[in-house]
Motif scaffolding. Structure first.
Motif, PDB file in Angstrom:
ATOM      1  N   LEU A 190       0.834  -1.206   0.000  1.00  0.00           N
ATOM      2  CA  LEU A 190       0.000   0.000   0.000  1.00  0.00           C
ATOM      3  C   LEU A 190       0.872   1.262   0.000  1.00  0.00           C
ATOM      4  O   LEU A 190       1.629   1.507   0.937  1.00  0.00           O
ATOM      5  N   GLU A 191       0.715   2.022  -1.046  1.00  0.00           N
ATOM      6  CA  GLU A 191       1.523   3.225  -1.234  1.00  0.00           C
ATOM      7  C   GLU A 191       0.817   4.435  -0.644  1.00  0.00           C
ATOM      8  O   GLU A 191      -0.399   4.544  -0.704  1.00  0.00           O
ATOM      9  N   TYR A 192       1.587   5.354  -0.110  1.00  0.00           N
ATOM     10  CA  TYR A 192       0.999   6.611   0.360  1.00  0.00           C
ATOM     11  C   TYR A 192       1.563   7.756  -0.477  1.00  0.00           C
ATOM     12  O   TYR A 192       2.617   7.637  -1.087  1.00  0.00           O
ATOM     13  N   TRP A 207       2.857   7.758   5.827  1.00  0.00           N
ATOM     14  CA  TRP A 207       3.242   6.396   6.187  1.00  0.00           C
ATOM     15  C   TRP A 207       2.420   5.892   7.367  1.00  0.00           C
ATOM     16  O   TRP A 207       2.133   4.679   7.440  1.00  0.00           O
ATOM     17  N   GLY A 208       2.021   6.782   8.249  1.00  0.00           N
ATOM     18  CA  GLY A 208       1.227   6.350   9.396  1.00  0.00           C
ATOM     19  C   GLY A 208      -0.100   5.742   8.960  1.00  0.00           C
ATOM     20  O   GLY A 208      -0.515   4.683   9.461  1.00  0.00           O
ATOM     21  N   THR A 209      -0.761   6.403   8.021  1.00  0.00           N
ATOM     22  CA  THR A 209      -2.036   5.883   7.524  1.00  0.00           C
ATOM     23  C   THR A 209      -1.847   4.550   6.814  1.00  0.00           C
ATOM     24  O   THR A 209      -2.604   3.586   7.039  1.00  0.00           O
ATOM     25  N   SER A 210      -0.837   4.481   5.963  1.00  0.00           N
ATOM     26  CA  SER A 210      -0.594   3.233   5.238  1.00  0.00           C
ATOM     27  C   SER A 210      -0.285   2.105   6.226  1.00  0.00           C
ATOM     28  O   SER A 210      -0.831   1.000   6.116  1.00  0.00           O
ATOM     29  N   LEU A 211       0.548   2.396   7.194  1.00  0.00           N
ATOM     30  CA  LEU A 211       0.932   1.360   8.160  1.00  0.00           C
ATOM     31  C   LEU A 211      -0.268   0.901   8.990  1.00  0.00           C
ATOM     32  O   LEU A 211      -0.445  -0.302   9.234  1.00  0.00           O
ATOM     33  N   GLU A 222       2.129  -4.674   3.295  1.00  0.00           N
ATOM     34  CA  GLU A 222       3.286  -3.854   3.651  1.00  0.00           C
ATOM     35  C   GLU A 222       3.212  -2.492   2.961  1.00  0.00           C
ATOM     36  O   GLU A 222       2.443  -2.296   2.021  1.00  0.00           O
ATOM     37  N   VAL A 223       4.049  -1.592   3.449  1.00  0.00           N
ATOM     38  CA  VAL A 223       4.011  -0.204   2.990  1.00  0.00           C
ATOM     39  C   VAL A 223       4.977   0.011   1.830  1.00  0.00           C
ATOM     40  O   VAL A 223       6.082  -0.519   1.841  1.00  0.00           O
ATOM     41  N   VAL A 224       4.534   0.789   0.832  1.00  0.00           N
ATOM     42  CA  VAL A 224       5.435   1.258  -0.228  1.00  0.00           C
ATOM     43  C   VAL A 224       5.847   2.691   0.072  1.00  0.00           C
ATOM     44  O   VAL A 224       4.989   3.555   0.268  1.00  0.00           O
TER      45      VAL A 224
END
Lengths: 400, 400, 400, 400
Positions: A190-192, A207-211, A222-224
């Motif tokens: 999931l990219e932010y 990154w907080g929202t994606s995480l 996982e985060v992009v």
């Protein structure tokens, strides 16, 4: 400022040897869309030789790998890279010496998505967006791809336009439905993005929202981290370190920017920042091919030629990595422990100030690759050939 | 924080009366391109009823004037608004109750302009860009337009790509050639923009650069201040005050932005900023129709309907202006002279916190206009009519 | 990406030789305040050995020159560096091998200046601020200094607090009074700063404002460009090029920053930016000692030791300059003229990627200087000596 | 744009009544340090009447409550507010009609903390920082305070200075030790800040980092959102909504800023943003006194008088809250569900454009409070009295 620290002594020699090993194992994934036309809202310039279909894009990407030896995978973007037979496309890639990498969904180019996709107030549109992602999972199964990369253009242009929190709930539900269909071994990345194309609020802006969403989904999410997707002044290497500490850094989208754009050649705007990012990667031992971090480019070449632009991007990442590998970590740790601010900074800068181009020449020659991939490609005649051959048809771009 | 300061007392009553007079004389120029399709590099959404040609754009613009009474001019963009007979287009505008305003050149949508227009390293391209501007002067002569608005997309994406200073010299020379062809009474308005579409360097990035070129050209050259074209955190009202002090504020391009985009409805992102800008205008007595400042909109409506978007833009400017006109300037000056920081700020805020919508209702009713232009347009059936009528053809957009 | 471009061939060799000559002539002026205590609003940390008076500051500054050979002047800040006998201070500097450089006024640390100095609404305060500058001119006469550097903390914290335009008028008048008292050969250098300590509006916030005032004053007024004083994302090398083109770049205040702070070691945050700045200097032939550009540091060392911090600052500027001098300008011009975006960028990057530390070692050894000034200072025992000797008294800081 | 929507009709009347009830229950906590001297690194200006000790600070804070009726608690800052007998201080507060609120730790003003507190590389310093927090817990027990507010100045000025990830591990361990000592009912509130005083990296720079640590600690740990502590362009109301969704928004530190400063009067820089923030609070029903969100001010008044500055801050929050309470949520939800971009935005703007000052006058008069707290304080003679009485002693500031 001592030349010697980074370049002499048996320990420096050991670092150099270890760097060669690590660099040889490093791979960088290329985006198929870097080879098509792209531009700004003001103009998309076209140039002769641009691919007309996904097959030609992959052929061009393979040139980058041929001359650098470091770019063996190509990300696809659906529907831009939609073909009738993905097995055949994967076989074409294999013939060209590369493989299909991550599959990127696209839920922003249909009139239905005017007010969003997974966050849209209309449940019909949300269901359509979920279905598109399930279609992408099928493409992954056909191409052997492991990673579903999700970047959403969802957001608002005006305050009040929609409910910020309800959109998070819808997003969570849509992601849950997609995640539920992952095969074992597949990942949802999931990219932010800080902003654009939404201008007031973005539904996955940081990154907080994606995480948070990845944590709610489960271990296959996982985060992009796209290096161009942060607020001005954000310390990106801090975010890298934080996501590695949380065990959720799934991939990079490399590129660079000076302002708010995010598609310049990685390392072009701030090579020191790229070095600091790679330094956190090396420090966390996340350069290893099995670390789970997919190093991808996400770039466009609006005014410069595309294959050379990708070659330079790959060599820029290699140079930054090489410098990070040359950091004298024992000296660094000692200076840090001693509270020697300038000494510790100096150890880092010694590595950064080193000219690693000879090291990369050595790496390439040991692999039977040209010492200067950029020049070798320029001399290969490929650019002239595709310009002559690719006549007629419709040049590929963001629209298709 | 006293309700009374701004709304009662004979002096408040006097300010209210004076505000009505000033508001009645205020005009806001509309951009023809606000009525066509627009979007981001990711997607241009289309909607039924969008104009297919400049005539229909002007008809739509005339609706905004019909319901607000404050938008009697329409800016054109060449070649987007190219027609065979500009006299006929001007007559059409007159029939609709509006006039042709500024003529905007466009030297960024031809493949020749990939590396710039007036700043291009190739003299052939520079000459072509100059010629385009001379063609625009002809359009001005045919339409009775006074203002040539020049915004250049010129710039660089990569350091070293071209020589920053040589480009300034080429720019000065190109502008000189254009300026030399102005008729008496014509103005060359030079717009600056912080970034985009160029990503590393823009050739006219700030008011200082624009002003330096205008000063070199002569008295018929003035600066355009686009409210969306500044670095983050720039105090725009300071720039307004500075350009007014230098006697070179030729026009506004109104819009607003949260991040780096610049085409949201003016006042949508920061209504307090718009008020502060209008406060400097009123303070310098530059609201007068003969002040030489052309108040224009430069906006796009990517996801919202276009005519209502323009109506709201006009009413937003009117509301900010009304508040600025209600500032108790004697009380403000007294508090400022006394060094009363909070008192002086309070006088300004009293005007800002006033609900001026009743005042604008009064203004409109005195002019025989609908009290609520937005609702009146919605109820007029025009939107439904154009959606039904404008079938076939090609919707206008940035490409044409 | 070719190692050879910048480092081999007879033309590369010629560039290297020319670089050594230019570097030998380059001088960097040090700020006396870098040697005293400094900090943030949260805390000023103190360390043993910090100077107690201007004499000790100059002695410390002289150490930087002793080890680098490139820092022969020291700027003073009045009243921080007020002494009874400036002739004696100048003689002390001469004894230590350095000279007095620019004189910096200070009109922000008296309670009278709460609402500004030259822009203050109170004429008494404005007159006091003018007088302070005339006192600085006297210091210049006594010390042989040529440059009066004027940085004003003037500005507003709240909208409406004072009148933006009236403040410009007061500023113009105050500067005019000061300028009128300049001796022939003296210069008034007007610095701009985006923000801080004023939080809403700054009276000299950008290069445009500074330049307008300098143009109004006359040829002895020039602009100071502090590298830390711009809005986020500002292209500083563009401003350098623009001010050089206007013939009004009087001086640099070098430092660097990541966010809004402006006092880190120059080159520490973005060494590539520093290189691009020096590239514009070299390109305009403004590195020459007689170019009129005074290259000064304006930094503080809050947590790191001060003399080493200044030594690294000087070597950072030297390294960036050396890289700029190695740019193959013929190849660059050819690629630019050909519209070869990546080729031109590559020529620039070749110079940037060169490790110039060996070249600087050669420069130093030819001058009888230590190859590594930072290490040589560390080994000199000076730090230990001043820590032992400077006991008692009051450590110098921003307050005195 | 319809005046009627927000101000007439039975539903509007119901909203108005409900708003009065909600506003009557709303409380805003004041920071004791707002009443002492403060400033920038350039200068701390002093004014007559400033408190000399915590008792006088609380007396001044009580004036704000006396005139607004909405500020019944005062946060303390340790050691700035250290007294021999906290029971006596709490009794003094009670006598003045207020209570002690959150306790703020301070681990940045001792020379030991030069390289950080809980993240310091030296375990001795980390232990000292932990102990300070345990001392703060004792103060909480003595004063009846529930909230320990932790803001750390920890960070780095230079890349490489310390290890980013190791510092996170140390931080987690230190927080764990503190958290373990909380009594039931106590909360640890962890504040984040984008930058300052650290210039390169901050150890708790964003909400994501703060939230990760809170999640690791347990349910008694929550995030503090300081409105001035974000990167430029951050959508703060989105963060509010996100933290509320995660159930971890423990408190606000209200203030405002134009650039990077963070201590202006809340609502002074962008009143529309403050409204949008309060709108998310109201939308999530988090205005209720038992919602767990502590609404605190964290401001300084560098050039303006302090008690009036706090009064205006309180009334600004009240006005923004009142507007948020007047939003027609049914109409908003309907427009959002219909995808009516401008309609939904218009519902929000109708509430924002309402002049709520008469509503607040009504609120105050119903409570027996002065209609205009700012004017009432000015007329009370208190300022003159403390200026006359508080002679001698040492004015309180950040140092003590």
């Amino acid at each position: 400022m001592t030349t010697t620290t980074a370049t002499s002594g048996s320990s420096a020699s050991n670092r150099r040897d270890a760097a060669l090993v690590a660099l040889r194992a490093q791979t960088i994934e290329l985006p198929s869309w870097a080879f098509g036309n792209s531009g700004t809202r003001f103009k998309v310039f076209s140039t002769p030789g641009v691919p007309r279909d996904p097959y030609e894009k992959i052929s061009d990407a393979a040139q980058v790998h041929r001359f650098t030896g470091a770019a063996p995978r190509v990300s696809l973007h659906i529907p831009w890279d939609l073909v009738d037979d993905f097995g055949k496309l994967a076989a074409h890639a294999a013939d060209e010496g590369v493989a299909i990498g991550a599959i990127n969904s696209n839920v922003f180019q249909d009139d239905d998505y005017r007010l969003g996709s997974l966050c849209n107030p209309d449940p019909r549109v949300r269901a359509k967006a979920v279905r598109h992602h399930l279609d992408c999972l099928d493409v992954m199964r056909q191409t052997g791809s492991r990673d579903l990369k999700v970047w959403l253009a969802d957001g608002l242009n005006y305050p009040g336009q929609d409910d910020l929190r309800a959109r998070q709930d819808r997003l969570a539900e849509g992601l849950r439905q997609i995640y539920a269909e992952l095969d074992p071994g597949m990942r949802l990345l999931l990219e932010y993005k800080f902003f654009e194309p939404a201008f007031y609020a973005t539904d996955v802006p940081d990154w907080g929202t994606s995480l948070l969403h990845c944590l709610a989904l489960g271990p296959q999410a996982e985060v992009v981290l796209d290096t161009g997707h942060h607020a001005p002044g954000t310390n990106i290497e801090f975010v890298v370190a934080q996501l590695l500490r949380a065990g959720r850094l799934g991939a990079f989208d490399f590129n660079s920017r000076f302002y708010a754009d995010d598609d310049l050649i990685v390392g072009a705007a701030d090579p020191f920042q790229l070095f600091r990012i790679m330094n956190e990667i090396v420090r966390a031992d996340a350069l290893r091919p099995d670390s789970g971090v997919n190093f991808m480019l996400d770039q466009c070449h609006n005014i410069e030629p595309k294959i050379p632009g990708q070659i330079r991007s790959v060599t820029n990442v290699q140079e930054a990595t090489a410098k990070a590998l040359l950091v004298d970590r024992e000296a660094l740790a000692a200076a840090q422990a001693a509270g020697d601010v300038l000494g510790a900074n100096g150890v880092l800068m010694d590595a950064y100030n080193t000219d690693v181009r000879p090291l990369l020449v050595e790496l390439r020659e040991a692999q039977g690759l040209p010492a200067d991939p950029y020049a070798a490609y320029a001399g290969s005649g490929y650019a002239e050939r595709i310009a002559a051959d690719r006549v007629g048809g419709h040049q590929a771009g963001w629209g298709a």
